[in-house]
Write an enzyme that holds these catalytic residues in place. Structure first.
Site, mmCIF file in Angstrom:
data_model
loop_
_atom_site.group_PDB
_atom_site.id
_atom_site.type_symbol
_atom_site.label_atom_id
_atom_site.label_comp_id
_atom_site.label_asym_id
_atom_site.label_seq_id
_atom_site.Cartn_x
_atom_site.Cartn_y
_atom_site.Cartn_z
ATOM 1 N N GLN A 57 0.822 -1.210 0.000
ATOM 2 C CA GLN A 57 0.000 0.000 0.000
ATOM 3 C C GLN A 57 0.855 1.260 0.000
ATOM 4 O OE1 GLN A 57 -3.521 -0.118 -0.422
ATOM 5 N NE2 GLN A 57 -2.686 -2.115 -0.947
ATOM 6 N N HIS B 278 1.613 3.109 -3.337
ATOM 7 C CA HIS B 278 0.608 3.915 -4.025
ATOM 8 C C HIS B 278 0.973 5.389 -4.054
ATOM 9 C CE1 HIS B 278 -2.874 1.489 -5.162
ATOM 10 N NE2 HIS B 278 -2.709 0.770 -4.071
ATOM 11 N N GLU C 260 -9.277 1.816 5.782
ATOM 12 C CA GLU C 260 -9.784 1.457 4.466
ATOM 13 C C GLU C 260 -9.623 -0.047 4.240
ATOM 14 O OE1 GLU C 260 -8.890 2.642 -0.222
ATOM 15 O OE2 GLU C 260 -7.367 2.974 1.316
ATOM 16 N N HIS C 261 -8.422 -0.559 4.465
ATOM 17 C CA HIS C 261 -8.130 -1.989 4.360
ATOM 18 C C HIS C 261 -7.623 -2.467 5.719
ATOM 19 C CE1 HIS C 261 -7.001 -0.149 0.402
ATOM 20 N NE2 HIS C 261 -7.795 -1.092 -0.055
ATOM 21 N N ASP D 153 -7.660 -5.856 -4.123
ATOM 22 C CA ASP D 153 -7.437 -4.802 -5.116
ATOM 23 C C ASP D 153 -7.780 -5.270 -6.519
ATOM 24 O OD1 ASP D 153 -6.593 -2.866 -3.356
ATOM 25 O OD2 ASP D 153 -4.458 -3.259 -3.625
ATOM 26 N N HIS E 123 -51.780 20.759 6.999
ATOM 27 C CA HIS E 123 -51.495 19.342 6.762
ATOM 28 C C HIS E 123 -52.740 18.507 7.072
ATOM 29 C CE1 HIS E 123 -47.361 20.558 6.437
ATOM 30 N NE2 HIS E 123 -46.911 19.303 6.367
#
Length: 452
Positions: free
Chosen positions: A276, A279, A345-346, A379, A438
């Site tokens: 990761q 990235h 996230e992961h 992924d 109403h």
């Protein structure tokens, strides 16, 4: 290479952990004012602004904003056989998983003659963004397109930045593998537009009289929803234009957290942290463990592996950044408190009884269980979706799915008898809220009297 945060002996309440755990610095607010003039330019000048901005930011002035059909076919024809097989298998698995996410309409009879139906209706048109900066992401084409198609979205458009290194038939267009993946998936509308201007293009649309298809100018109609990951400028444009368009999320730099005990293989853990970190220099890699031996072994494995990996400079910057840490805890229970507060996230679980530990996780974009489920699997080819919430948003948001492209619409169908039965309660509640009209909208149907 990675700093240590020692939380042993501490009381790990959420308030403390939110302040103590590492996060990447990702100032979307500051980026907003920089993307605002770009988006306004696209709104006012359309296609010409998009060409100017492509030249300015991507170093390419696209000959055509919309990728011609023959270029898409050429990309697929030229695709390496092994890569095509891998993409096709990833598509097959994604369709299997996302196919089971389809919603069905549900009708509830509240009273005789009175029903409420929840209908699931796809959005009319979506714009799917695929990044093309530090890396090329054909997998993101799959992750965006497959759930949209299964949801039944009638109109799909993909945007990805033109690549300055492209030559020949692909000059001025996105990466050929991106184009080939679009062709594999049957996506016909693809644009050579990247960054914040792509989000603006989807929001405002454009007409380009310089490019003709079947004798007519190219028209990009505005979309209802924009999905897909991107850099801080893409995120800022999403925030700026939210409301005019729907968005999936404000995705920040990628994150991996690994919860591990002394049963984990430090070489596996190190490889996953690096995967990761490659990235982005802002990518977060976090190891949470109760084992000093594993922490030391992971550091040693990192020292071996990082210099040998292709993007070692980027990896080092990410691992040494303030967003990456080895977090020491007293035990796996404390580790669960940490990862639930972090909401990665992961999240990988590499512990004894990993499935049981994973079942206790409440906050994560995706959970990877045991030694043979690395994030890389998700992924590309697990069948799950890799467009996931970041920056702690997994505590309240989900990853991309078929549901992301659907809207639930309640359909209320009451006959006269069913309305008569409940009219008195409606009038009473309207009066309690000081909204008498109403109630009158009900009594008007019964000679301006409250039915008994």
């Amino acid at each position: 290479m990675m700093s240590t945060l020692d939380l042993r002996g501490r009381t790990l309440d959420v308030r403390f952990l939110r302040g103590a755990l590492p996060r990447a610095e990702f100032d979307v607010t500051a980026a907003l004012e920089q993307v605002r003039p770009l988006c306004e330019d696209v709104a006012h000048r359309g296609a010409e602004a998009l060409r100017d901005l492509g030249e300015r930011f991507d170093g390419v002035r696209p000959t055509h904003l919309r990728v011609p059909a023959d270029v898409l076919r050429a990309a697929l024809d030229g695709l390496d056989d092994d890569l095509r097989a891998a993409l096709e298998e990833a598509i097959r698995r994604a369709r299997l998983v996302h196919g089971d996410q389809r919603r069905v309409d549900t009708t509830t009879q509240v009273v005789p003659g009175g029903t409420v139906t929840e209908r699931w209706v796809p959005v009319d048109r979506v714009g799917l963004y695929v990044p093309g900066g530090l890396a090329v992401y054909p997998s993101s084409v799959i992750m965006n397109v497959v759930p949209a198609q299964i949801a039944g979205v009638g109109s799909l458009a993909v945007a990805s930045p033109p690549q300055r290194e492209n030559a020949g038939v692909f000059a001025g267009y996105p990466n050929p593998t991106i184009l080939a993946t679009c062709e594999l998936l049957g996506v016909e509308e693809v644009y050579a537009v990247g960054g914040a201007q792509a989000v603006a293009m989807f929001a405002y649309g454009f007409v380009d009289a310089t490019q003709l298809i079947d004798g007519e100018p190219v028209v990009c109609d505005p979309v209802s929803l924009v999905t897909g990951p991107g850099n801080i400028w893409v995120v800022a444009a999403k925030r700026l234009l939210k409301g005019l368009i729907g968005i999936d999320a404000e995705a920040g730099p990628t994150e991996i957290a690994v919860l591990a005990d002394d049963s984990a293989d430090p070489d596996h853990v190190a490889a996953d942290l690096i995967s990761q970190a490659e990235h982005d220099p802002l990518a977060a890699s976090v190891l949470v463990t109760d084992s000093e031996e594993l922490a030391d072994g992971t550091r040693a494995a990192l020292r071996r592996r990082v210099p040998a990996t292709k993007h070692s400079e980027r990896v080092v910057e990410a691992l040494e950044g303030t967003q990456s840490r080895i977090v020491l805890v007293d035990d796996v229970d404390a580790g669960l408190d940490v990862v639930n507060a972090y909401a990665a996230e992961h999240l990988e679980i590499q512990t004894r009884d990993a499935a049981a530990v994973a079942a206790r996780v409440r906050n994560a974009g995706a959970i990877f269980v045991g030694p043979h489920a690395p994030v890389s699997l998700g992924d590309y080819a697990a069948g799950s979706n890799h467009v996931l919430p970041t920056a702690g948003c997994a505590s309240h948001s989900s990853g991309l799915s078929v549901q992301s492209f659907l809207r639930g619409i309640h359909v209320i169908d009451y006959d006269e008898a069913a309305l008569r039965q409940v009219a008195r309660h409606v009038v009473t509640l309207a009066q309690a809220e000081d909204l008498p009209a109403h109630g009158e909208a009900v009594t008007a149907r019964f000679a301006d009297e409250v039915p008994r």
